[in-house]
Design an enzyme around this catalytic site. Structure first.
Site, PDB file in Angstrom:
ATOM      1  N   LYS A  79      11.984  -0.991   2.457  1.00 45.70           N
ATOM      2  CA  LYS A  79      11.415  -2.553   2.113  1.00 45.70           C
ATOM      3  C   LYS A  79      11.421  -2.827   0.628  1.00 45.70           C
ATOM      4  CE  LYS A  79       6.457  -3.495   2.440  1.00 45.70           C
ATOM      5  NZ  LYS A  79       4.656  -2.730   3.163  1.00 45.70           N
ATOM      6  N   TRP A 126      -0.306   1.990  -7.118  1.00 45.76           N
ATOM      7  CA  TRP A 126      -0.189   2.337  -8.275  1.00 45.76           C
ATOM      8  C   TRP A 126       0.428   0.714  -8.953  1.00 45.76           C
ATOM      9  CZ3 TRP A 126       5.475   1.933  -7.651  1.00 45.76           C
ATOM     10  CH2 TRP A 126       6.088   1.307  -6.429  1.00 45.76           C
ATOM     11  N   ASP A 127       0.390  -0.056  -7.813  1.00 40.00           N
ATOM     12  CA  ASP A 127       0.935  -1.321  -9.197  1.00 40.00           C
ATOM     13  C   ASP A 127       0.665  -1.623  -9.816  1.00 40.00           C
ATOM     14  OD1 ASP A 127       1.063  -1.457  -5.996  1.00 40.00           O
ATOM     15  OD2 ASP A 127       0.359  -3.367  -6.078  1.00 40.00           O
ATOM     16  N   GLU A 169       7.964   1.565   1.567  1.00 37.13           N
ATOM     17  CA  GLU A 169       6.860   2.596   2.611  1.00 37.13           C
ATOM     18  C   GLU A 169       8.051   2.706   3.964  1.00 37.13           C
ATOM     19  OE1 GLU A 169       3.679  -0.136   2.428  1.00 37.13           O
ATOM     20  OE2 GLU A 169       3.790   0.330  -0.103  1.00 37.13           O
TER      21      GLU A 169
END
Length: 793
Positions: free
Chosen positions: A592, A361-362, A488
């Site tokens: 994260k 998705w970056d 995450e």
């Protein structure tokens, strides 16, 4: 830079003034050349010391089994791994029968320069062989933006102090030996000899190899053409085998004489075309490049980049390192997507095998955000690729018992290949990220053809996923449960705010586009009842809020979890996922990467200014930034809520991710999304640029370390230049018809030839929040004696 002083800070290039073999793998990544179709790592021309050969074609992969300790329904059965294709970079040099290897003899001088304006990687070397013969080597390398199948090298050898016999071996090599992979799961899986030979040829300076992959069934062709300029006695030879095709040049050089070899390489691949069609394709590409010539290829490259920098450059006064870094970032982002043409943009682009070459998705959330404003045609292509993979996403949704499309968390060909479902399948937000990129692209370009051909179906099928995945409770509130958001470290959560807000936008956009195109809506089976259900779900979307703490919960119940014990976590225990079990991480308040903070950046309309400030202050001490995607997001929100110094530090972390190898994995390829984040931190952070509902607005403020920021963006076929100082912002319409924008919520009309200047209001900075112990971003040269705030124990 890269922990070595040989890397100079210059505004328009990356220069390495001495060779250090300890950082050679990192330099291979940062000096990589690509155009979105071909990728060549920045290896030394001679191929030694041997590292990652690093020749890639976008979309060429091999399948590999995904092992499970225990099988489960819906688990992906195979993964996809980016593979090295035929290496066309190699030009080996022998001086009086001694191989030119910089580990032997004496290296007098060695310099490499990656020029962001010319797109050329140049190298100049002076070397004395073990037997005392000194040569100068000059090489120039390019991967063409204008001829997408072509890379080229000019290699020149000069005798310095004595007569000597020179041999050049220019090669095409397949199935080269690869270094062993380490234990870091971010590193690509190694597949030995993935290419099966089908054809090889070598005649009169023309080389060709054709291979196919055994499992994925892809055919790969490579061909090379040579031009030689040397003394009259120069001779050439050609030979070939299944995995090696070689062109050899021999001559004797007297002091001051030179031997020059120009090598043009063409690549092609297909899953359906025949063997004869593939070798004809690469031969045709070589013919086109030959007619252009070396000088012509260089001139085309410069013209292409001149046009790009005219519409994309960012000028930063006050920090030379950031100035270099943002141009380095833009150059690599362009290389990742310029000629991708219906292919994905991988997390490492085409600079290395990290993450197996997968796209996440970056790409949509970070990289396409930049390309949409700087190179819109390149932004459209990865979305067209997503549309081409829609059948696989529809099948995946059906397998999961859902309607619409479930796009994969990580993939090369459109099939899910994440074997860990909490951080894979459960990360459904990728659907909304794709939809967000579609909405952003259509708003920025007004591309109606794209909207009808690609955008509408993507929006409709992603909206259907949310309507079937979520549910209304007994009070009518809409919930999306059991998902993983961007963070995450918080998997399988209910009502992740980021996911819910992005899904809300997705649902509304799908309903809007269906109403704009009722004919297409009918073709897709969309009726008034379905669009009403989408709008109702969006209107009643759950957004968890903790009234006691006065902050939004990242997901329902998150603020009630136990805090992570940061005080007892050593600096050598980051990233946490490599040192602690997930079951422990998942049940604690530890983040994260920016999650709720990213929601505030992308859906800022859903939060008040006070909520943004309180949320940022709460989540900042919990965020450890074990992802390269986090710093740029925190920079943007820190700037918006009044922490300009902290924002400046986060900008530095995003900008220097690869140039300083901050995560110690630049050897596996550069971080394309973090590079994009450098632009985002400057333009969206200090430029305050937002684009909501078709209105482009700016709320610029600079940290005290920067005297001036200037950038150009593409907005609805206009080119807008924004120049910011500590007190004034000036908006100039460089190209296109008049444009309505906002400056600190004040409507402003910008017309061609009439710059509009407005004052930048003052800002009283808030008390700066703490970060987890030991995880504060590095200071960037300001108030060095200021004590670091203590993080939570």
């Amino acid at each position: 830079m890269i922990t070595h002083p040989a890397y100079a800070v210059e505004p328009w290039c990356l220069r390495e003034t001495a060779l250090n073999l300890d950082v050679l793998p990192q330099s291979e990544s940062v000096f990589a050349l690509a155009n979105g179709h071909i990728g060549w790592r920045g290896n030394l021309d001679e191929g030694e010391p041997h590292g990652l050969p690093g020749s890639y074609l976008n979309g060429v992969y091999e399948l590999r089994p995904l092992p499970y300790a225990e099988a489960g329904y819906g688990y992906p059965e195979s993964g996809q791994t980016l593979i090295d294709v035929t290496n066309g970079k190699l030009i080996r040099l022998l001086v009086d029968d001694e191989p030119f290897d910089l580990r032997y003899g004496r290296l007098v001088a060695h310099e490499r320069v990656l020029d962001f304006r010319s797109g050329l990687l140049t190298r100049e070397v002076e070397w004395t062989s073990p037997s005392g013969r000194t040569v100068r080597v000059r090489s120039t390398r390019l991967v063409s933006f204008t001829q997408r199948s072509v890379g080229a090298i000019a290699y020149e050898v000069e005798a310095v102090d004595a007569e000597m016999r020179i041999v050049l071996q220019s090669e095409l090599v397949a199935n080269e030996q690869l270094p062993a992979a380490g234990g870091d799961p971010r590193v690509a899986a190694v597949l030995e000899s993935p290419l099966v030979p089908e054809e090889h040829a070598a005649e009169e300076g023309r080389l060709r190899l054709v291979h196919r992959t055994e499992r994925s069934g892809l055919r790969v062709a490579a061909a090379a053409e040579h031009r030689v300029d040397g003394p009259d006695a120069t001779k050439t030879y050609s030979k070939c085998g299944e995995d090696l095709s070689r062109f050899t040049v021999t001559t004797v050089l007297r002091p001051g004489e030179r031997l020059r070899l120009e090598k043009t390489v063409a690549y092609g691949w297909s899953g359906v075309r025949s063997l004869s069609a593939m070798h004809d394709q690469v031969d045709a590409a070589l013919a086109g490049a030959k007619s252009t010539g070396w000088d012509g290829l260089c001139a085309e490259q410069r013209r292409y980049l001149d046009e790009f920098w005219d519409r994309a450059d960012v000028e930063v006064d006050g920090d030379a390192e950031i100035q270099q870094a943002v141009r380095f970032a833009l150059f690599h982002v362009l290389q990742a997507g310029a000629r991708a043409e219906c292919r994905a943009i991988a997390a490492k682009g085409l600079t290395g095998p990290g993450y197996d070459g997968h796209s996440f998705w970056d790409s949509e959330t970070f990289v396409l955000q930049v390309l949409t404003c700087t190179a819109p045609l390149a932004a459209a292509q990865p979305l067209r690729w997503r549309h081409a993979t829609l059948p696989a996403a529809l099948n995946r949704a059906r397998l999961l018992g859902l309607q619409g499309a479930a796009f994969p968390w990580r993939t090369l060909n459109g099939d899910e290949c994440s074997a860990y479902w909490p951080a894979g399948t459960a990360a459904f937000h990728v659907n909304a990220d794709i939809a967000d990129a579609v909405v952003r692209y259509m708003a920025a370009t007004g591309d109606e053809v794209f909207e009808r051909e690609v955008g509408m179906e993507l929006l409709v099928q992603t909206a259907r996923l949310w309507r079937s995945l979520g549910h209304h409770d007994h009070q009518g509130e809409f919930h999306i449960d059991g998902v993983t958001g961007p963070d995450e470290y918080s998997a399988i959560a209910d009502d992740n705010v980021y996911t819910n807000l992005m899904a809300q936008q997705n649902l509304r956009a799908a309903a809007d586009v269906a109403e704009r195109h009722p004919d297409l809506a009918a073709e897709f089976g969309v009726d008034d009842e379905e669009t009403a259900a989408w709008r109702d779900a969006a209107a009643r979307m759950a957004l968890p809020f903790d009234p006691v703490l006065g902050v939004h919960e990242q997901s329902r119940g998150f603020t009630g979890h136990q805090h992570w014990d940061f005080a007892r976590t050593g600096a050598d225990q980051y990233p946490l996922l490599l040192h602690f079990p997930y079951f422990d991480i998942y049940r604690k308040q530890v983040i994260k990467q920016a999650d709720l903070v990213l929601a505030m950046v992308l859906r800022g309309d859903s939060f008040t200014d006070e909520q943004k400030a309180r949320n940022f202050a709460y989540y900042e001490p919990l965020t450890v930034r074990d992802s390269s995607l986090s710093a740029c997001v925190q920079a943007v929100m820190a700037a918006e809520v009044g922490h300009l110094r902290l924002a400046y530090d986060y900008l530095g972390e995003a900008a220097m991710m690869d140039l300083s190898d901050l995560e110690s994995n630049t050897r596996d390829g550069v971080h394309i999304a973090s590079l994009a984040g450098t632009w985002i931190a400057l333009v969206s952070g200090f430029g305050g640029m937002r684009n909501r509902d078709g209105v482009v607005s700016f709320a610029p403020r600079l940290p005290e370390q920067l005297r001036r920021l200037c950038f150009t963006v593409q907005v609805r076929r206009r080119r807008l230049r924004v120049e910011i100082t500590d007190s004034v912002a000036t908006y100039t319409l460089v190209e296109g018809e008049e444009l309505e924008i906002e400056h600190f919520c004040e409507p402003l009309t910008v017309t061609p030839g009439r710059p509009e200047s407005r004052k930048v209001p003052g800002l009283q900075e808030r008390p700066e929040p703490a970060q987890p112990a030991g995880r504060r971003p590095a200071h960037r040269g300001w108030a060095a004696t200021r004590p670091e705030p203590e993080g939570p124990a």
